[in-house]
Design a protein around this motif. Structure first.
Motif, PDB file in Angstrom:
ATOM      1  N   LYS A 165      -8.331  -2.808   0.098  1.00 23.41           N
ATOM      2  CA  LYS A 165      -8.163  -3.705  -1.050  1.00 23.41           C
ATOM      3  C   LYS A 165      -7.850  -2.849  -2.284  1.00 23.41           C
ATOM      4  N   PRO A 166      -7.429  -3.494  -3.379  1.00 26.16           N
ATOM      5  CA  PRO A 166      -7.167  -2.709  -4.592  1.00 26.16           C
ATOM      6  C   PRO A 166      -8.394  -1.897  -5.016  1.00 26.16           C
ATOM      7  N   GLU A 167      -9.588  -2.449  -4.776  1.00 24.86           N
ATOM      8  CA  GLU A 167     -10.826  -1.797  -5.237  1.00 24.86           C
ATOM      9  C   GLU A 167     -11.199  -0.557  -4.441  1.00 24.86           C
ATOM     10  N   ASN A 168     -10.779  -0.494  -3.162  1.00 22.47           N
ATOM     11  CA  ASN A 168     -11.224   0.669  -2.386  1.00 22.47           C
ATOM     12  C   ASN A 168     -10.093   1.632  -2.025  1.00 22.47           C
ATOM     13  N   ALA A 169      -8.861   1.294  -2.419  1.00 24.17           N
ATOM     14  CA  ALA A 169      -7.708   2.120  -2.001  1.00 24.17           C
ATOM     15  C   ALA A 169      -7.827   3.557  -2.515  1.00 24.17           C
ATOM     16  N   ALA A 170      -8.176   3.716  -3.785  1.00 23.21           N
ATOM     17  CA  ALA A 170      -8.186   5.061  -4.375  1.00 23.21           C
ATOM     18  C   ALA A 170      -9.239   5.941  -3.718  1.00 23.21           C
ATOM     19  N   GLU A 171     -10.434   5.395  -3.500  1.00 20.16           N
ATOM     20  CA  GLU A 171     -11.488   6.250  -2.924  1.00 20.16           C
ATOM     21  C   GLU A 171     -11.161   6.632  -1.479  1.00 20.16           C
ATOM     22  N   LEU A 172     -10.472   5.752  -0.764  1.00 21.49           N
ATOM     23  CA  LEU A 172     -10.056   6.128   0.593  1.00 21.49           C
ATOM     24  C   LEU A 172      -8.992   7.222   0.534  1.00 21.49           C
ATOM     25  N   GLY A 184      -4.582  -8.414   5.271  1.00 23.40           N
ATOM     26  CA  GLY A 184      -4.836  -9.524   4.334  1.00 23.40           C
ATOM     27  C   GLY A 184      -4.364  -9.283   2.909  1.00 23.40           C
ATOM     28  N   ALA A 185      -4.673  -8.114   2.385  1.00 26.14           N
ATOM     29  CA  ALA A 185      -4.333  -7.848   0.980  1.00 26.14           C
ATOM     30  C   ALA A 185      -2.847  -7.554   0.773  1.00 26.14           C
ATOM     31  N   SER A 186      -2.067  -7.538   1.871  1.00 27.28           N
ATOM     32  CA  SER A 186      -0.617  -7.339   1.694  1.00 27.28           C
ATOM     33  C   SER A 186       0.107  -8.672   1.547  1.00 27.28           C
ATOM     34  N   LEU A 187      -0.648  -9.764   1.623  1.00 22.43           N
ATOM     35  CA  LEU A 187      -0.013 -11.088   1.603  1.00 22.43           C
ATOM     36  C   LEU A 187       0.171 -11.642   0.192  1.00 22.43           C
ATOM     37  N   LYS A 188      -0.336 -10.932  -0.794  1.00 18.65           N
ATOM     38  CA  LYS A 188      -0.166 -11.376  -2.183  1.00 18.65           C
ATOM     39  C   LYS A 188       0.453 -10.235  -2.983  1.00 18.65           C
ATOM     40  N   THR A 189       1.397 -10.587  -3.839  1.00 17.61           N
ATOM     41  CA  THR A 189       2.077  -9.566  -4.642  1.00 17.61           C
ATOM     42  C   THR A 189       1.070  -8.736  -5.424  1.00 17.61           C
ATOM     43  N   GLU A 190       0.157  -9.408  -6.128  1.00 18.45           N
ATOM     44  CA  GLU A 190      -0.758  -8.685  -7.028  1.00 18.45           C
ATOM     45  C   GLU A 190      -1.600  -7.673  -6.259  1.00 18.45           C
ATOM     46  N   SER A 191      -2.200  -8.124  -5.136  1.00 17.28           N
ATOM     47  CA  SER A 191      -3.114  -7.203  -4.458  1.00 17.28           C
ATOM     48  C   SER A 191      -2.364  -6.060  -3.772  1.00 17.28           C
ATOM     49  N   PHE A 192      -1.213  -6.336  -3.170  1.00 19.31           N
ATOM     50  CA  PHE A 192      -0.506  -5.247  -2.487  1.00 19.31           C
ATOM     51  C   PHE A 192       0.047  -4.255  -3.524  1.00 19.31           C
ATOM     52  N   ALA A 193       0.584  -4.783  -4.605  1.00 24.82           N
ATOM     53  CA  ALA A 193       1.109  -3.893  -5.662  1.00 24.82           C
ATOM     54  C   ALA A 193      -0.019  -3.050  -6.244  1.00 24.82           C
ATOM     55  N   ALA A 194      -1.188  -3.652  -6.417  1.00 25.23           N
ATOM     56  CA  ALA A 194      -2.317  -2.897  -6.979  1.00 25.23           C
ATOM     57  C   ALA A 194      -2.776  -1.810  -6.014  1.00 25.23           C
ATOM     58  N   ILE A 195      -2.770  -2.095  -4.724  1.00 26.31           N
ATOM     59  CA  ILE A 195      -3.150  -1.066  -3.737  1.00 26.31           C
ATOM     60  C   ILE A 195      -2.206   0.125  -3.851  1.00 26.31           C
ATOM     61  N   ILE A 196      -0.919  -0.165  -3.983  1.00 26.80           N
ATOM     62  CA  ILE A 196       0.061   0.929  -4.075  1.00 26.80           C
ATOM     63  C   ILE A 196      -0.161   1.735  -5.355  1.00 26.80           C
ATOM     64  N   LYS A 197      -0.291   1.032  -6.458  1.00 25.77           N
ATOM     65  CA  LYS A 197      -0.470   1.747  -7.733  1.00 25.77           C
ATOM     66  C   LYS A 197      -1.785   2.552  -7.724  1.00 25.77           C
ATOM     67  N   ASN A 198      -2.836   1.946  -7.180  1.00 26.08           N
ATOM     68  CA  ASN A 198      -4.129   2.646  -7.175  1.00 26.08           C
ATOM     69  C   ASN A 198      -4.167   3.833  -6.203  1.00 26.08           C
ATOM     70  N   SER A 199      -3.240   3.830  -5.242  1.00 27.96           N
ATOM     71  CA  SER A 199      -3.233   4.910  -4.251  1.00 27.96           C
ATOM     72  C   SER A 199      -2.461   6.123  -4.717  1.00 27.96           C
ATOM     73  N   MET A 200      -1.707   5.966  -5.766  1.00 27.16           N
ATOM     74  CA  MET A 200      -0.806   7.045  -6.177  1.00 27.16           C
ATOM     75  C   MET A 200      -1.514   8.063  -7.065  1.00 27.16           C
ATOM     76  N   GLY A 201      -1.173   9.305  -6.818  1.00 24.95           N
ATOM     77  CA  GLY A 201      -1.668  10.378  -7.692  1.00 24.95           C
ATOM     78  C   GLY A 201      -3.156  10.646  -7.597  1.00 24.95           C
ATOM     79  N   VAL A 202      -3.817  10.179  -6.549  1.00 24.59           N
ATOM     80  CA  VAL A 202      -5.272  10.414  -6.471  1.00 24.59           C
ATOM     81  C   VAL A 202      -5.625  11.726  -5.757  1.00 24.59           C
ATOM     82  N   LYS A 203      -4.688  12.280  -5.029  1.00 21.72           N
ATOM     83  CA  LYS A 203      -4.973  13.521  -4.280  1.00 21.72           C
ATOM     84  C   LYS A 203      -5.110  14.701  -5.221  1.00 21.72           C
TER      85      LYS A 203
END
Ligand code: PGA
Length: 256
Positions: free
Chosen positions: A217-224, A237-256
């Motif tokens: 989900k958007p809330e746990n993507a970065a920590e994973l 499930g969270a890929s079925l809505k624009t907001e949640s899938f887009a947020a997962i992508i944005k939250n996953s970027m640049g965390v490494k």
């Protein structure tokens, strides 16, 4: 460094018009993202592949399918081959998802045949592996994961192994809202990399991307994504809505 890859598995959701709406929404929301930084994959149902392919032309997202047959053509009622997926513009294909294993008799053997056929058609296979709840509770997680990885990758050369993506998806975390903790996911994914290192070599194991899947989900993507062996996510499930899938992508970027 391994490039992150986030894929949305739409499963048996989205009619053609709904799929068009979602793909267009994501295109609008994510157009600023540089495809050098992350791979984004959408896996709609077969019926919506053509329309989504058209929307994704000249975008920073790629098309994927959810399954395929290993033969190119033949009397296989209801099946779709790698040849057809290539024809429609797919770049990726999910193989061996736990729902296919659980409800449609998918085995390591069929996964392996499909994997070889996908490579033949230059489709990037996303191979799903992972234990169910009973297996985890009886301490069989590693044995199951090893069995899925070794069985799925049987006779796959080192060169071909570099072309695949593995998704670690603990079945108990899929669609349940129960995400594996980052350390549980990391532990299993490190183990997968060790299997690959033994099977091929360390360099190959370090190059293969391994996604985590199961209630991302958007809330746990970065920590994973912060975990060293998690290179992306396979999202249901969270890929079925624009907001949640887009947020997962944005939250996953640049965390490494
Ligand atoms: P979920 O599904 O994100 O809804 O848990 C993941 C998957 O099945 O790939």
């Amino acid at each position: 460094m391994r490039k992150p890859i986030i894929a949305g598995n739409w499963k048996m959701y989205k009619t053609i018009s709904q799929a068009i709406e979602l793909a267009n929404g994501l295109k609008r929301e994510l157009y600023k993202i540089d495809p050098q930084d992350i791979d984004i994959v959408l896996c709609p149902p077969f019926t919506a592949l053509t329309e989504v392919a058209e929307i994704l032309t000249d975008s920073n997202m790629s098309l994927g399918a959810q399954d395929m047959h290993w033969e190119d053509e033949g009397a296989f009622t209801g099946e779709i081959s790698g040849l057809f997926l290539k024809d429609i513009g797919a770049k990726y294909v999910i193989i061996g998802h736990s729902e296919r294993r659980q409800f449609f008799g998918e085995t390591n053997e069929t996964v392996n045949k499909k994997l070889k056929a996908a490579l033949k058609h230059e489709l990037t296979p996303i191979i799903c592996v992972g234990e169910n709840l009973a297996e985890r509770e009886s301490n069989k997680t590693f044995a199951i994961v090893r069995n899925h990885v070794e069985g799925g990758l049987k006779d796959i050369s080192q060169q071909d192994a570099l072309k695949i993506i593995i998704a670690y998806e603990p079945v108990w975390a899929i669609g349940t809202g129960k995400t594996a903790t980052p350390s549980q996911a990391q532990e299993a994914q490190k183990f997968i990399r060790e299997i690959l290192a033994k099977r091929y070599n360390n360099e190959t194991a370090q190059a293969i991307r391994i996604q985590y899947g199961g209630s991302v989900k958007p809330e746990n993507a970065a920590e994973l994504m912060k975990e060293p062996d998690i290179d992306g996510a396979l999202v249901g499930g969270a890929s079925l809505k624009t907001e949640s899938f887009a947020a997962i992508i944005k939250n996953s970027m640049g965390v490494k």
